[in-house]
Design a protein around this motif. Structure first.
Motif, PDB file in Angstrom:
ATOM      1  N   PHE A 170     -38.876  12.577  75.802  1.00 56.64           N
ATOM      2  CA  PHE A 170     -39.325  11.189  76.141  1.00 56.64           C
ATOM      3  C   PHE A 170     -40.724  10.861  75.820  1.00 56.64           C
ATOM      4  O   PHE A 170     -40.985  10.076  75.393  1.00 56.64           O
ATOM      5  N   THR A 209     -31.785   8.536  78.175  1.00 59.40           N
ATOM      6  CA  THR A 209     -32.317   9.408  77.259  1.00 59.40           C
ATOM      7  C   THR A 209     -31.075  10.153  76.580  1.00 59.40           C
ATOM      8  O   THR A 209     -31.274  11.625  76.345  1.00 59.40           O
ATOM      9  N   ALA A 213     -33.659  11.160  73.115  1.00 61.90           N
ATOM     10  CA  ALA A 213     -34.848  12.090  73.308  1.00 61.90           C
ATOM     11  C   ALA A 213     -34.899  13.039  72.777  1.00 61.90           C
ATOM     12  O   ALA A 213     -35.725  13.656  72.045  1.00 61.90           O
ATOM     13  N   ASN A 254     -35.088  16.452  78.052  1.00 63.76           N
ATOM     14  CA  ASN A 254     -34.784  14.736  77.764  1.00 63.76           C
ATOM     15  C   ASN A 254     -36.386  14.348  78.285  1.00 63.76           C
ATOM     16  O   ASN A 254     -36.793  13.295  77.661  1.00 63.76           O
TER      17      ASN A 254
END
Length: 259
Positions: free
Chosen positions: A201, A12, A37, A197
């Motif tokens: 995500f 990510t 992300a 993250n």
């Protein structure tokens, strides 16, 4: 040879920020995929000036950098004068990448916790009779307040300065390609490198109307990332060493055991 051979692992982060990850995965005959992300938004230059003024005025005993990102942003905002001011206090680098980034700007880290996380920082400080000592932490506005609270409970006087914030990245071509790979069952694992993250995500996955299949393993870089994944109902494999190399080692152990 078991391990990462013929395995595809997403991380990510952007390709630029994940260079070490790509090198390590590819050295193990695996394939790395970058799916950033979050996006970093630096604070106004005035915030960096305030940080340096606080450091000079209060004469902090310690300055703790929690990430290489915080170091880069400080010097981007404040320039080379930051190095001279930082040399007036003891510098703590949380992790080798943070230490390396400081060295690029001619700043030597005096201390580094054994565990590269907020928990490691608190553990290290608890062994040094910290009551009454002053510490300043330049950090992300989205980071949790664990370190500040725990250090305050040790009797330290804590100042935090938010040098940057984050927001969820958009649905880029990288993400669309990742979504296609998920549908084709070509992703073996996703490495999550921070709690923010994790949040980013799943927000992006929701926009794409996709879910993380149970067949895809989640690998966490550390305890706060693991806790955020747990909030999403995702079980993960946490790296023993809270670094990028640690996540790759965790993936290698995981897939070797399965083989």
């Amino acid at each position: 040879m078991p391990g990462l051979r013929n395995r595809t692992i997403a991380i990510t982060r952007s390709r630029q920020d994940a260079r070490e990850f790509f090198e390590l995965v590819e050295a193990q005959a695996g394939k790395a995929v970058a799916i950033p992300a979050i996006e970093i938004i630096p604070a106004d230059r005035k915030v960096a000036v305030r940080f340096l003024e606080l450091l000079q005025k209060k004469k902090h005993d310690y300055c703790a950098f929690m990430s290489a990102q915080a170091v880069r942003i400080l010097f981007d905002l404040a320039g080379t004068k930051a190095a001279d001011i930082l040399k007036q206090t003891l510098i703590i680098a949380v992790g080798p990448k943070t230490r390396e980034e400081l060295e690029k700007h001619d700043v030597r880290a005096d201390m580094m916790p054994a565990r590269f996380s907020s928990i490691g920082l608190v553990e290290m400080m608890s062994k040094s009779k910290p009551a009454g000592k002053k510490i300043i932490i330049p950090r992300s506005g989205e980071a949790n307040d664990f370190a500040a609270k725990a250090l305050s409970e040790l009797g330290m006087k804590v100042d935090e300065v938010f040098l940057y914030k984050t927001h969820t990245a958009g649905v880029t071509e990288e993400w669309k390609e990742f979504g296609g790979m998920l549908e084709q069952k070509k992703i073996d694992a996703v490495v999550f490198t921070s709690a923010s993250n994790v949040r980013g995500f799943f927000q992006i996955m929701k926009k794409m109307r996709k879910k993380l299949p149970e067949s895809v393993s989640a690998i966490s870089i550390g305890p706060f990332t693991t806790a955020e994944l747990a909030k999403k109902g995702v079980r993960c494999h946490e790296a023993k060493d809270h670094t990028i190399k640690g996540t790759v080692d965790a993936a290698k152990r995981l897939f070797t055991s399965r083989a």
